[in-house]
Enzyme design. Structure first.
Site, PDB file in Angstrom:
ATOM      1  N   LYS A  42     -16.385  14.652   5.691  1.00 54.29           N
ATOM      2  CA  LYS A  42     -15.501  15.771   6.050  1.00 54.29           C
ATOM      3  C   LYS A  42     -14.231  15.769   5.207  1.00 54.29           C
ATOM      4  O   LYS A  42     -13.776  16.816   4.745  1.00 54.29           O
ATOM      5  CB  LYS A  42     -15.125  15.727   7.531  1.00 54.29           C
ATOM      6  N   ARG A 117     -13.384  16.952  20.936  1.00 58.51           N
ATOM      7  CA  ARG A 117     -14.289  15.809  21.025  1.00 58.51           C
ATOM      8  C   ARG A 117     -15.143  15.842  22.293  1.00 58.51           C
ATOM      9  O   ARG A 117     -16.106  15.090  22.402  1.00 58.51           O
ATOM     10  CB  ARG A 117     -13.493  14.504  20.993  1.00 58.51           C
ATOM     11  N   ARG A 156     -14.370   3.393   1.142  1.00 58.99           N
ATOM     12  CA  ARG A 156     -13.510   4.581   1.206  1.00 58.99           C
ATOM     13  C   ARG A 156     -12.035   4.227   0.989  1.00 58.99           C
ATOM     14  O   ARG A 156     -11.517   3.261   1.526  1.00 58.99           O
ATOM     15  CB  ARG A 156     -13.685   5.283   2.556  1.00 58.99           C
ATOM     16  N   ARG A 189      -7.830   2.516   5.281  1.00 57.37           N
ATOM     17  CA  ARG A 189      -7.567   2.521   6.711  1.00 57.37           C
ATOM     18  C   ARG A 189      -7.954   1.185   7.323  1.00 57.37           C
ATOM     19  O   ARG A 189      -8.968   0.584   6.965  1.00 57.37           O
ATOM     20  CB  ARG A 189      -8.365   3.642   7.390  1.00 57.37           C
ATOM     21  N   ARG A 200     -17.131   3.050  17.000  1.00 54.22           N
ATOM     22  CA  ARG A 200     -16.741   4.447  16.809  1.00 54.22           C
ATOM     23  C   ARG A 200     -17.961   5.361  16.814  1.00 54.22           C
ATOM     24  O   ARG A 200     -17.915   6.471  17.355  1.00 54.22           O
ATOM     25  CB  ARG A 200     -15.962   4.610  15.504  1.00 54.22           C
TER      26      ARG A 200
END
Length: 242
Positions: A42, A117, A156, A189, A200
């Site tokens: 995304k 969510r 990432r 992160r 998650r």
């Protein structure tokens, strides 16, 4: 932008920006929701969608921090909730979204990332938009096998200022550790690791699938096959938003 900063921008860049803004005036309104597990892409696709359709990008975490910093009414409520150890309630988050979409950069619509969510959140968002005579136009469901996400997450890197994301293997920056556009350092992160990812993903599947089912009833969901090269994913999105 100050006069000093403006003087450093080339004439060609200024003309391109003027042309972009003129083209934006003829773009149809779009209100989009991006749904997908962490690492699905995304963040890679959002800047292109934002640019091509002249939309604002609304990430709930960023909006929440901005509202608290600006001491808006909902920002104050959110700050009070966080300081008391409570969760920020859905009505506060929807209120912050309502404040955000009044901004000039959201005139053509928005990309909502990270919300809703849950089904109650989706219903509350729909109710708020309905009062304005608009609705969510499209939900892009980024689909990717869980096992593929570990490699994506661990490689990432993020540009904090813009949210642009890179990957050491699949979409590396031109210079390692440096954002292509600003020359600023990239960051990783804290929760971009395999152990955190599993928890998650479990939460994502449990909470978010009902949201996809909710929007599917009104035929607003388009499946995006995200386990493909970035350009192919971009082509799917472009086709779905015509």
């Amino acid at each position: 932008m100050s006069n000093a900063e403006l003087a450093e921008v080339s004439t060609d860049a200024l003309m391109r920006e003027i042309q972009r803004r003129l083209e934006c005036q003829s773009k149809p309104d779009k209100r989009l929701i991006l749904i997908g597990p962490p690492g699905c892409g995304k963040g890679t696709q959002s800047p292109t969608i934002k640019r091509d359709h002249c939309l604002c990008h609304l990430a709930t975490g960023d909006m929440l921090r901005a509202a608290v910093a600006a001491r808006s009414p909902n920002g104050v409520r959110a700050k009070n909730a966080m300081e008391s150890g409570a969760l920020v309630s859905d009505d506060i988050v929807v209120g912050i979204i309502e404040e955000a979409i009044k901004k000039t950069e959201c005139k053509n619509g928005f990309i909502l990332d990270g919300f809703p969510r849950t089904v109650p959140q989706a219903q509350m968002l729909d109710h708020m938009l309905a009062k304005k005579g608009v609705s969510v136009d499209k939900v892009l469901d980024f689909q990717i096998p869980d096992e593929v996400l570990v490699e994506r997450i661990e490689g990432r890197w993020i540009h904090a200022g813009s949210g642009r994301s890179y990957h050491t293997k699949f979409s590396p920056p031109k210079v390692a550790g440096i954002d292509d556009l600003t020359g600023e350092a990239l960051m990783k992160r804290k929760d971009d690791n395999a152990d955190t990812l599993k928890s998650r993903l479990d939460a994502f599947h449990a909470q978010t699938q009902p949201v996809i089912d909710y929007y599917s009833k009104s035929e607003r969901v388009t499946a995006i096959h995200a386990n493909l090269p970035s350009k192919e994913v971009e082509a799917q999105i472009s086709s779905s938003l015509k």
